[in-house]
Scaffold this motif. Structure first.
Motif, PDB file in Angstrom:
ATOM      1  N   PHE A  89     -47.340 -34.447  -3.290  1.00 46.81           N
ATOM      2  CA  PHE A  89     -45.601 -34.902  -3.521  1.00 46.81           C
ATOM      3  C   PHE A  89     -46.009 -35.903  -3.365  1.00 46.81           C
ATOM      4  O   PHE A  89     -45.680 -36.735  -2.436  1.00 46.81           O
TER       5      PHE A  89
ATOM      6  N   TRP B 141     -36.856 -33.764   1.842  1.00 44.92           N
ATOM      7  CA  TRP B 141     -36.759 -33.498   0.722  1.00 44.92           C
ATOM      8  C   TRP B 141     -39.271 -33.803   0.995  1.00 44.92           C
ATOM      9  O   TRP B 141     -38.707 -34.972   1.995  1.00 44.92           O
ATOM     10  N   PRO B 142     -39.285 -32.900   0.525  1.00 40.91           N
ATOM     11  CA  PRO B 142     -39.589 -31.793  -0.322  1.00 40.91           C
ATOM     12  C   PRO B 142     -39.146 -30.683   0.377  1.00 40.91           C
ATOM     13  O   PRO B 142     -39.216 -29.500   0.021  1.00 40.91           O
TER      14      PRO B 142
ATOM     15  N   VAL C 102     -37.276 -28.241  -1.492  1.00 39.52           N
ATOM     16  CA  VAL C 102     -37.688 -27.385  -2.170  1.00 39.52           C
ATOM     17  C   VAL C 102     -37.186 -25.750  -2.188  1.00 39.52           C
ATOM     18  O   VAL C 102     -37.046 -24.838  -2.957  1.00 39.52           O
TER      19      VAL C 102
ATOM     20  N   GLU D 228     -35.665 -37.636  -7.903  1.00 46.79           N
ATOM     21  CA  GLU D 228     -35.250 -36.989  -7.162  1.00 46.79           C
ATOM     22  C   GLU D 228     -34.092 -38.118  -6.529  1.00 46.79           C
ATOM     23  O   GLU D 228     -32.723 -37.403  -6.630  1.00 46.79           O
TER      24      GLU D 228
ATOM     25  N   TYR E 184     -33.106 -30.618  -3.933  1.00 44.27           N
ATOM     26  CA  TYR E 184     -33.187 -31.945  -3.733  1.00 44.27           C
ATOM     27  C   TYR E 184     -31.414 -32.260  -3.874  1.00 44.27           C
ATOM     28  O   TYR E 184     -30.056 -32.155  -2.889  1.00 44.27           O
TER      29      TYR E 184
END
Length: 277
Positions: free
Chosen positions: A37, A235-236, A239, A45, A244
């Motif tokens: 990520f 976040w993440p 997920v 996001e 988010y």
């Protein structure tokens, strides 16, 4: 939307790079989390939610992970600060690692450390005194059940150290030890050098809704008050529970029930004050 971008700070956001570090906890069974990520993905996001700034928080007890975040902070102005890792059980090494000007706090994954007494070790206390002298806060993640009582002891022993309880210590939703978690968190909150993050309240396999989160949210308000709370997305990790946008919608709905001044504290004021943003 423009006003939100000026006032909201996401106080708890991660990036990670599987090609660069190991992340022992990040195993293939975590499905969509088991990938890299990037800061660019994180920024997308934030922009979609109307949030302009965030604090990056370490995801591995390593210099590599901290260097990844510090490098990202040097390139991306939306990164307001970095909560990194230093080797707290070696004060000489920790002193060297604390020299980065972009470091706004320190965290150690105590829940993954096999030492139940980590927060009580004399060498760790020595390093934490150095944090206090520098005005750097110490984040404690996932403290329940192994480390939350020790966090209260640490707050009493080092009153000059600002301590941040990440994720409210991880409330035990639907378990018999809920009252013990709450009582132990109360002991932490009794010390004025502690704050807490309403972050990471999602539990895989359980719905992430206002109704689900409300008991932990109301406990946080009662124990710390709005003036000692800060919001973070985590976040993440979100997920796994809708992403988010969904997590922000749930938490912002709860925060919106407060006064404008209380909202401002939770959404930016506490994070800015604690981390020196």
């Amino acid at each position: 939307m423009g006003r939100a971008r000026r006032t909201v700070v996401d106080a708890h956001l991660h990036i990670w790079d599987l090609a660069r570090s190991e992340y022992p906890w990040l195993t293939p069974d975590l499905g969509p989390l088991h990938r890299t990520f990037t800061p660019e993905q994180a920024h997308t996001e934030l922009e979609a939610a109307g949030i302009a700034a965030a604090v990056l928080v370490q995801a591995e007890d390593s210099e590599r992970d901290t260097e990844l975040m510090l490098e990202a902070a040097s390139r991306h102005p939306w990164i307001a600060g970095v909560v990194g890792w230093v080797q707290l059980d070696d004060p000489a090494v920790a002193e060297r690692q604390l020299d980065s000007p972009r470091l706004c706090g320190v965290r150690h994954l105590v829940h993954d450390d096999p030492r139940d007494d980590f927060l009580r070790l004399p060498v760790v206390r020595r390093s934490l005194r150095s944090l206090a002298e520098r005005g750097l806060p110490f984040d404690v993640p996932d403290a329940w059940p192994r480390h939350l009582a020790a966090t209260a002891d640490l707050a009493a022993a080092l009153p000059a150290l600002q301590i941040v309880v990440d994720h409210l210590g991880k409330p035990p939703y639907g378990r018999a030890d809920w009252d013990r978690w709450r009582d132990t968190l109360r002991a932490v909150a009794a010390h004025p050098n502690t704050t807490a993050k309403v972050s990471g309240l999602q539990v895989p396999g359980r719905p992430f809704t206002v109704a689900e989160v409300r008991p932990a949210w109301e406990a946080a308000l009662e124990l710390f008050g709005p003036g000692r709370l800060m919001w973070g997305s985590d976040w993440p990790l979100t997920v796994l529970v809708g992403g988010y946008g969904h997590a922000w919608e749930v938490m912002s709905s709860l925060i919106a029930e407060l006064s404008a001044d209380e909202q401002a504290r939770i959404l930016s004021g506490t994070a800015s004050a604690v981390y020196g943003l």
